[in-house]
Scaffold this motif. Structure first.
Motif, PDB file in Angstrom:
ATOM      1  N   ALA A  18      -8.513 -13.811  -0.652  1.00 32.04           N
ATOM      2  CA  ALA A  18      -7.265 -13.041  -0.688  1.00 32.04           C
ATOM      3  C   ALA A  18      -6.750 -12.894  -2.110  1.00 32.04           C
ATOM      4  CB  ALA A  18      -6.209 -13.712   0.186  1.00 32.04           C
ATOM      5  N   LEU A  19      -7.131 -13.811  -2.992  1.00 31.68           N
ATOM      6  CA  LEU A  19      -6.708 -13.719  -4.392  1.00 31.68           C
ATOM      7  C   LEU A  19      -7.309 -12.497  -5.084  1.00 31.68           C
ATOM      8  CD1 LEU A  19      -6.916 -17.472  -5.502  1.00 31.68           C
ATOM      9  CD2 LEU A  19      -4.878 -16.120  -4.962  1.00 31.68           C
ATOM     10  N   VAL A  20      -8.352 -11.953  -4.504  1.00 33.82           N
ATOM     11  CA  VAL A  20      -8.952 -10.730  -5.040  1.00 33.82           C
ATOM     12  C   VAL A  20      -8.430  -9.504  -4.300  1.00 33.82           C
ATOM     13  CG1 VAL A  20     -11.113  -9.463  -5.397  1.00 33.82           C
ATOM     14  CG2 VAL A  20     -11.034 -11.943  -5.769  1.00 33.82           C
ATOM     15  N   LEU A  21      -8.338  -9.605  -2.975  1.00 28.90           N
ATOM     16  CA  LEU A  21      -7.935  -8.454  -2.167  1.00 28.90           C
ATOM     17  C   LEU A  21      -6.457  -8.112  -2.334  1.00 28.90           C
ATOM     18  CD1 LEU A  21      -9.877  -9.082   1.162  1.00 28.90           C
ATOM     19  CD2 LEU A  21     -10.542  -7.720  -0.822  1.00 28.90           C
ATOM     20  N   ALA A  22      -5.617  -9.138  -2.471  1.00 32.73           N
ATOM     21  CA  ALA A  22      -4.179  -8.879  -2.615  1.00 32.73           C
ATOM     22  C   ALA A  22      -3.867  -8.060  -3.865  1.00 32.73           C
ATOM     23  CB  ALA A  22      -3.400 -10.191  -2.604  1.00 32.73           C
ATOM     24  N   PRO A  23      -4.396  -8.444  -5.048  1.00 36.67           N
ATOM     25  CA  PRO A  23      -4.148  -7.594  -6.224  1.00 36.67           C
ATOM     26  C   PRO A  23      -4.698  -6.182  -6.060  1.00 36.67           C
ATOM     27  CG  PRO A  23      -4.941  -9.748  -6.894  1.00 36.67           C
ATOM     28  CD  PRO A  23      -5.103  -9.677  -5.414  1.00 36.67           C
ATOM     29  N   ALA A  24      -5.837  -6.050  -5.361  1.00 30.58           N
ATOM     30  CA  ALA A  24      -6.395  -4.717  -5.138  1.00 30.58           C
ATOM     31  C   ALA A  24      -5.449  -3.881  -4.292  1.00 30.58           C
ATOM     32  CB  ALA A  24      -7.758  -4.829  -4.452  1.00 30.58           C
ATOM     33  N   VAL A  83      -2.152  -4.304  -4.032  1.00 34.65           N
ATOM     34  CA  VAL A  83      -0.962  -4.004  -4.845  1.00 34.65           C
ATOM     35  C   VAL A  83      -1.272  -2.867  -5.811  1.00 34.65           C
ATOM     36  CG1 VAL A  83       0.611  -4.891  -6.598  1.00 34.65           C
ATOM     37  CG2 VAL A  83       0.005  -6.313  -4.628  1.00 34.65           C
ATOM     38  N   LEU A  84      -2.439  -2.920  -6.425  1.00 37.58           N
ATOM     39  CA  LEU A  84      -2.851  -1.824  -7.308  1.00 37.58           C
ATOM     40  C   LEU A  84      -2.905  -0.518  -6.529  1.00 37.58           C
ATOM     41  CD1 LEU A  84      -3.944  -0.738  -9.997  1.00 37.58           C
ATOM     42  CD2 LEU A  84      -6.243  -1.416  -9.245  1.00 37.58           C
ATOM     43  N   GLY A  85      -3.388  -0.580  -5.291  1.00 44.81           N
ATOM     44  CA  GLY A  85      -3.439   0.612  -4.455  1.00 44.81           C
ATOM     45  C   GLY A  85      -2.060   1.181  -4.171  1.00 44.81           C
ATOM     46  N   LEU A  86      -1.077   0.301  -3.959  1.00 49.22           N
ATOM     47  CA  LEU A  86       0.294   0.779  -3.741  1.00 49.22           C
ATOM     48  C   LEU A  86       0.810   1.532  -4.964  1.00 49.22           C
ATOM     49  CD1 LEU A  86       1.987  -2.293  -1.997  1.00 49.22           C
ATOM     50  CD2 LEU A  86       1.561  -0.052  -0.974  1.00 49.22           C
ATOM     51  N   TYR A 118       5.149  10.048   2.012  1.00 51.73           N
ATOM     52  CA  TYR A 118       5.085   9.327   0.738  1.00 51.73           C
ATOM     53  C   TYR A 118       4.685   7.865   0.929  1.00 51.73           C
ATOM     54  CZ  TYR A 118       7.279  13.447  -1.315  1.00 51.73           C
ATOM     55  OH  TYR A 118       7.543  14.728  -1.724  1.00 51.73           O
ATOM     56  N   PRO A 119       5.378   7.091   1.769  1.00 53.79           N
ATOM     57  CA  PRO A 119       4.941   5.704   1.965  1.00 53.79           C
ATOM     58  C   PRO A 119       3.602   5.608   2.683  1.00 53.79           C
ATOM     59  CG  PRO A 119       6.731   6.230   3.473  1.00 53.79           C
ATOM     60  CD  PRO A 119       6.646   7.357   2.494  1.00 53.79           C
ATOM     61  N   LEU A 120       3.269   6.586   3.522  1.00 54.98           N
ATOM     62  CA  LEU A 120       1.987   6.546   4.217  1.00 54.98           C
ATOM     63  C   LEU A 120       0.827   6.728   3.239  1.00 54.98           C
ATOM     64  CD1 LEU A 120       2.764   8.551   7.487  1.00 54.98           C
ATOM     65  CD2 LEU A 120       2.431   6.078   7.227  1.00 54.98           C
ATOM     66  N   VAL A 121       0.999   7.604   2.258  1.00 54.37           N
ATOM     67  CA  VAL A 121      -0.022   7.770   1.221  1.00 54.37           C
ATOM     68  C   VAL A 121      -0.176   6.471   0.436  1.00 54.37           C
ATOM     69  CG1 VAL A 121      -0.503   8.902  -0.997  1.00 54.37           C
ATOM     70  CG2 VAL A 121       0.155  10.270   0.988  1.00 54.37           C
ATOM     71  N   GLU A 122       0.935   5.830   0.115  1.00 53.34           N
ATOM     72  CA  GLU A 122       0.883   4.567  -0.624  1.00 53.34           C
ATOM     73  C   GLU A 122       0.193   3.472   0.182  1.00 53.34           C
ATOM     74  OE1 GLU A 122       5.089   5.627  -2.943  1.00 53.34           O
ATOM     75  OE2 GLU A 122       5.053   4.235  -1.241  1.00 53.34           O
ATOM     76  N   LEU A 123       0.543   3.371   1.456  1.00 50.96           N
ATOM     77  CA  LEU A 123      -0.078   2.363   2.314  1.00 50.96           C
ATOM     78  C   LEU A 123      -1.568   2.639   2.517  1.00 50.96           C
ATOM     79  CD1 LEU A 123       2.593   1.787   5.115  1.00 50.96           C
ATOM     80  CD2 LEU A 123       1.747   0.088   3.476  1.00 50.96           C
ATOM     81  N   ALA A 124      -1.923   3.892   2.724  1.00 50.31           N
ATOM     82  CA  ALA A 124      -3.327   4.249   2.922  1.00 50.31           C
ATOM     83  C   ALA A 124      -4.148   3.910   1.683  1.00 50.31           C
ATOM     84  CB  ALA A 124      -3.458   5.732   3.255  1.00 50.31           C
ATOM     85  N   THR A 125      -3.598   4.205   0.520  1.00 52.10           N
ATOM     86  CA  THR A 125      -4.312   3.898  -0.725  1.00 52.10           C
ATOM     87  C   THR A 125      -4.470   2.397  -0.897  1.00 52.10           C
ATOM     88  OG1 THR A 125      -3.313   5.887  -1.704  1.00 52.10           O
ATOM     89  CG2 THR A 125      -4.391   4.352  -3.200  1.00 52.10           C
ATOM     90  N   ALA A 126      -3.426   1.640  -0.561  1.00 48.95           N
ATOM     91  CA  ALA A 126      -3.503   0.178  -0.672  1.00 48.95           C
ATOM     92  C   ALA A 126      -4.580  -0.384   0.249  1.00 48.95           C
ATOM     93  CB  ALA A 126      -2.146  -0.442  -0.341  1.00 48.95           C
ATOM     94  N   LEU A 127      -4.613   0.082   1.496  1.00 53.99           N
ATOM     95  CA  LEU A 127      -5.608  -0.415   2.449  1.00 53.99           C
ATOM     96  C   LEU A 127      -7.021  -0.030   2.021  1.00 53.99           C
ATOM     97  CD1 LEU A 127      -3.763   0.373   5.807  1.00 53.99           C
ATOM     98  CD2 LEU A 127      -4.145  -1.877   4.780  1.00 53.99           C
ATOM     99  N   LEU A 128      -7.186   1.189   1.532  1.00 54.51           N
ATOM    100  CA  LEU A 128      -8.506   1.629   1.091  1.00 54.51           C
ATOM    101  C   LEU A 128      -8.960   0.864  -0.150  1.00 54.51           C
ATOM    102  CD1 LEU A 128      -8.243   5.488   1.618  1.00 54.51           C
ATOM    103  CD2 LEU A 128      -9.813   3.926   2.785  1.00 54.51           C
ATOM    104  N   PHE A 129      -8.044   0.590  -1.077  1.00 51.21           N
ATOM    105  CA  PHE A 129      -8.400  -0.186  -2.260  1.00 51.21           C
ATOM    106  C   PHE A 129      -8.870  -1.583  -1.864  1.00 51.21           C
ATOM    107  CE2 PHE A 129      -6.865   1.478  -6.574  1.00 51.21           C
ATOM    108  CZ  PHE A 129      -7.187   2.788  -6.254  1.00 51.21           C
ATOM    109  N   ALA A 130      -8.160  -2.196  -0.921  1.00 47.64           N
ATOM    110  CA  ALA A 130      -8.555  -3.530  -0.464  1.00 47.64           C
ATOM    111  C   ALA A 130      -9.915  -3.468   0.229  1.00 47.64           C
ATOM    112  CB  ALA A 130      -7.502  -4.102   0.465  1.00 47.64           C
TER     113      ALA A 130
END
Length: 262
Positions: free
Chosen positions: A3-9, A11-14, A76-88
């Protein structure tokens, strides 16, 4: 993966997703991504930094402008959430490897191009063309680190193959495919080629399968007619991401079907 790797990913996605909202709105209008700063599209009031925190600000404001109380789209928040999930997800798939930045970049432009194509049925050159150079540069460290020049040549070959294939389809039926799809195909070939020829084949097949399913669904629900232009870019991008995650298992499954029974 830790999770120490996925969490920053995530956050970066957000953060990236918040910027992609700007890209999605401004690039089709040929507007600057820097100036002016973010403003309410209804009253023009500048959005303060504390009102621009991904997802949280939209929730805190209850989906309305702080100044005029006009509704702010949930997209707007859906795009942010989708990007965060995809980055992870992409980070979990690729791992902490030299090619990870390249595939995170592909993920980001996939989100932006999908939304833009759905909005205005265009795949802007301002995003697609520079991405050829950016993608090649981001994949170069992986080539050098692994001394994998065969993969580099495969990237270039796959790029040329998909460019040629989609160009032929465009020439045969220009009303069925835009030239923006042709330019996007070469870029996807570059990325899929790094993963292997099975990823190229599966990503391409998945694009047409997903595009066909979407077209049938729109026709069946009356949201499109036989002459309605349906954006194909989102299906191409979805097919490429599907290949990124599942090309290996799909290729193994298909090979198992072809293998003779013992």
């Amino acid at each position: 993966m830790d999770a120490l790797v996925l969490a920053p990913a995530a956050v970066l996605g957000l953060v990236v997703g918040s910027f992609l909202n700007v890209v999605i709105h401004r690039v089709p209008r040929a507007e600057s991504l820097v100036r002016p700063g973010s403003r309410c599209p209804h009253c023009g009031t500048a959005i303060r930094p504390r009102q621009n925190v991904p997802v949280l600000s939209w929730l805190a404001l209850r989906g309305r402008c702080a100044a005029c109380r006009a509704p702010i789209s949930a997209r707007y928040p859906l795009v942010e959430l989708a990007t965060a999930l995809l980055f992870a997800a992409v980070t979990a798939r690729i791992g902490v490897a030299p090619e990870l930045p390249a595939y995170l970049y592909l993920t980001a432009i996939a989100v932006a191009l999908t939304m833009i194509d759905l909005d205005v049925q265009r795949l802007p050159d301002a995003i697609v063309k520079p991405s050829y150079v950016i993608g090649a540069l981001l994949l170069t460290p992986a080539v050098v680190a692994g001394a994998d020049w065969t993969a580099a040549l495969r990237c270039l070959a796959a790029m040329a193959v998909l460019l040629g294939f989609y160009f032929v389809l465009f020439v045969i039926n220009p009303n069925g495919m835009g030239f923006g799809d042709v330019k996007l195909a070469g870029l996807l070939g570059l990325y899929l080629g790094w993963l292997g020829w099975s990823a190229v084949l599966i990503g391409t097949f998945a694009a047409f399968l997903l595009g066909g399913v979407a077209g049938v669904a729109l026709l069946a629900t009356g949201r499109a007619g036989r002459k309605t232009a349906i954006p194909f870019g989102p299906a191409m991008l979805a097919g490429a991401l599907l290949a990124l995650f599942a090309a290996g298992p799909i290729a193994a499954w298909y090979s198992g079907l072809l293998a003779p029974a013992v």
